[in-house]
Scaffold this motif. Structure first.
Motif, mmCIF file in Angstrom:
data_model
loop_
_atom_site.group_PDB
_atom_site.id
_atom_site.type_symbol
_atom_site.label_atom_id
_atom_site.label_comp_id
_atom_site.label_asym_id
_atom_site.label_seq_id
_atom_site.Cartn_x
_atom_site.Cartn_y
_atom_site.Cartn_z
ATOM 1 N N ALA A 93 -5.259 -1.505 -6.637
ATOM 2 C CA ALA A 93 -5.740 -1.650 -8.005
ATOM 3 C C ALA A 93 -5.333 -3.015 -8.533
ATOM 4 C CB ALA A 93 -5.162 -0.542 -8.877
ATOM 5 N N PRO A 94 -6.158 -3.627 -9.382
ATOM 6 C CA PRO A 94 -5.824 -4.961 -9.914
ATOM 7 C C PRO A 94 -4.453 -5.026 -10.584
ATOM 8 C CG PRO A 94 -8.092 -4.424 -10.433
ATOM 9 C CD PRO A 94 -7.486 -3.192 -9.817
ATOM 10 N N ALA A 95 -4.035 -3.957 -11.217
ATOM 11 C CA ALA A 95 -2.724 -3.959 -11.874
ATOM 12 C C ALA A 95 -1.583 -4.024 -10.864
ATOM 13 C CB ALA A 95 -2.571 -2.710 -12.744
ATOM 14 N N LEU A 96 -1.840 -3.607 -9.626
ATOM 15 C CA LEU A 96 -0.789 -3.588 -8.607
ATOM 16 C C LEU A 96 -0.853 -4.787 -7.669
ATOM 17 C CD1 LEU A 96 -0.993 0.178 -7.620
ATOM 18 C CD2 LEU A 96 0.624 -0.911 -9.171
ATOM 19 N N GLN A 97 -1.896 -5.598 -7.745
ATOM 20 C CA GLN A 97 -2.074 -6.690 -6.788
ATOM 21 C C GLN A 97 -0.983 -7.746 -6.894
ATOM 22 O OE1 GLN A 97 -6.077 -8.154 -7.078
ATOM 23 N NE2 GLN A 97 -6.934 -6.339 -6.087
ATOM 24 N N GLY A 98 -0.478 -8.010 -8.087
ATOM 25 C CA GLY A 98 0.618 -8.973 -8.230
ATOM 26 C C GLY A 98 1.873 -8.498 -7.519
ATOM 27 N N GLN A 99 2.191 -7.236 -7.691
ATOM 28 C CA GLN A 99 3.360 -6.663 -7.012
ATOM 29 C C GLN A 99 3.133 -6.620 -5.505
ATOM 30 O OE1 GLN A 99 3.510 -2.941 -9.052
ATOM 31 N NE2 GLN A 99 4.814 -3.728 -10.696
ATOM 32 N N LEU A 103 5.513 -8.361 -2.702
ATOM 33 C CA LEU A 103 6.045 -7.592 -1.575
ATOM 34 C C LEU A 103 5.712 -8.265 -0.250
ATOM 35 C CD1 LEU A 103 7.429 -5.044 -0.480
ATOM 36 C CD2 LEU A 103 5.188 -3.924 -0.550
ATOM 37 N N GLU A 104 4.459 -8.714 -0.100
ATOM 38 C CA GLU A 104 4.063 -9.403 1.129
ATOM 39 C C GLU A 104 4.865 -10.686 1.320
ATOM 40 O OE1 GLU A 104 -0.116 -9.918 0.617
ATOM 41 O OE2 GLU A 104 -0.595 -7.863 1.231
ATOM 42 N N LYS A 105 5.114 -11.402 0.239
ATOM 43 C CA LYS A 105 5.896 -12.640 0.306
ATOM 44 C C LYS A 105 7.323 -12.346 0.790
ATOM 45 C CE LYS A 105 7.632 -16.193 -2.838
ATOM 46 N NZ LYS A 105 7.647 -16.621 -4.239
ATOM 47 N N HIS A 106 7.943 -11.314 0.246
ATOM 48 C CA HIS A 106 9.309 -10.963 0.652
ATOM 49 C C HIS A 106 9.333 -10.455 2.091
ATOM 50 C CE1 HIS A 106 11.274 -11.742 -3.124
ATOM 51 N NE2 HIS A 106 10.369 -11.024 -3.773
ATOM 52 N N MET A 107 8.296 -9.730 2.485
ATOM 53 C CA MET A 107 8.242 -9.242 3.868
ATOM 54 C C MET A 107 8.118 -10.413 4.846
ATOM 55 S SD MET A 107 5.874 -5.831 3.373
ATOM 56 C CE MET A 107 5.635 -5.572 5.106
ATOM 57 N N ARG A 108 7.315 -11.427 4.512
ATOM 58 C CA ARG A 108 7.211 -12.626 5.375
ATOM 59 C C ARG A 108 8.541 -13.359 5.451
ATOM 60 N NH1 ARG A 108 2.145 -13.259 2.975
ATOM 61 N NH2 ARG A 108 2.990 -14.699 1.451
ATOM 62 N N ALA A 109 9.217 -13.485 4.308
ATOM 63 C CA ALA A 109 10.520 -14.158 4.297
ATOM 64 C C ALA A 109 11.517 -13.394 5.163
ATOM 65 C CB ALA A 109 11.031 -14.288 2.863
ATOM 66 N N ASN A 110 11.533 -12.091 5.078
ATOM 67 C CA ASN A 110 12.448 -11.285 5.903
ATOM 68 C C ASN A 110 12.111 -11.426 7.379
ATOM 69 O OD1 ASN A 110 13.826 -10.380 3.682
ATOM 70 N ND2 ASN A 110 12.739 -8.429 3.548
ATOM 71 N N SER A 111 10.829 -11.433 7.696
ATOM 72 C CA SER A 111 10.405 -11.568 9.091
ATOM 73 C C SER A 111 10.833 -12.927 9.650
ATOM 74 C CB SER A 111 8.889 -11.404 9.175
ATOM 75 O OG SER A 111 8.432 -11.667 10.466
ATOM 76 N N LEU A 112 10.642 -13.997 8.859
ATOM 77 C CA LEU A 112 11.055 -15.329 9.310
ATOM 78 C C LEU A 112 12.568 -15.399 9.490
ATOM 79 C CD1 LEU A 112 8.772 -17.671 7.191
ATOM 80 C CD2 LEU A 112 8.752 -17.378 9.662
ATOM 81 N N GLU A 113 13.300 -14.813 8.573
ATOM 82 C CA GLU A 113 14.766 -14.817 8.661
ATOM 83 C C GLU A 113 15.217 -14.082 9.923
ATOM 84 O OE1 GLU A 113 18.515 -15.824 7.833
ATOM 85 O OE2 GLU A 113 16.800 -16.460 6.634
#
Length: 140
Positions: A93-99, A103-113
């Motif tokens: 939903a558009p209201a949840l797309q920012g969150q 979440l995807e950004k933090h998951m990529r950062a965790n994966s890189l770490e």
């Protein structure tokens, strides 16, 4: 209670013609000018005869409708906008797309770490012959 009913009754005394004329003149003096009425879209801003104004207005509305239909016809499909990175590829939903993006950004950062922590040390790379001793970053 009876006094309240008498004070609320309508005044039915006749108005004299002089008072009526004065009242009309007073209202005509405060009447807005045609330009102000056109600016507020009360009067139509047109030079057409009054009998033709409704037809002219309908033609203008039809022209705007046709223009919108033409523009919507040339509008790219959703898939094309996703391919061009204009729309996000998300079913949330558009209201949840920012969150979801956060979440995807933090998951990529965790994966890189995690991948950096699992990376082999320079000593191991030298033993396997991937890195030469001169290129050892730990040596100074």
């Amino acid at each position: 209670m009876a006094e309240d009913d008498q004070s609320r009754s309508v005044d039915e005394t006749p108005i004299s013609p002089v008072e009526r004329r004065n009242s009309l003149e007073k209202h005509l003096q405060t009447r807005p000018d045609p330009k102000d009425l056109k600016d507020r879209h009360i009067l139509l801003d047109t030079n057409a005869a009054p009998s033709l104004q409704s037809a002219a207005q309908e033609l203008e509305r039809q022209r705007a409708t046709d223009s919108l239909k033409k523009g919507l016809g040339r509008r790219p499909e959703r898939e094309e906008l996703i391919e061009r990175n204009i729309l996000p590829d998300s079913t949330a939903a558009p209201a949840l797309q920012g969150q979801q993006r956060e979440l995807e950004k933090h998951m990529r950062a965790n994966s890189l770490e995690q991948k950096i922590q699992q990376r082999p040390k320079p000593g191991e790379l030298i033993k396997e012959g991937i890195l030469v001793e001169e290129d050892d970053p730990t040596r100074q």
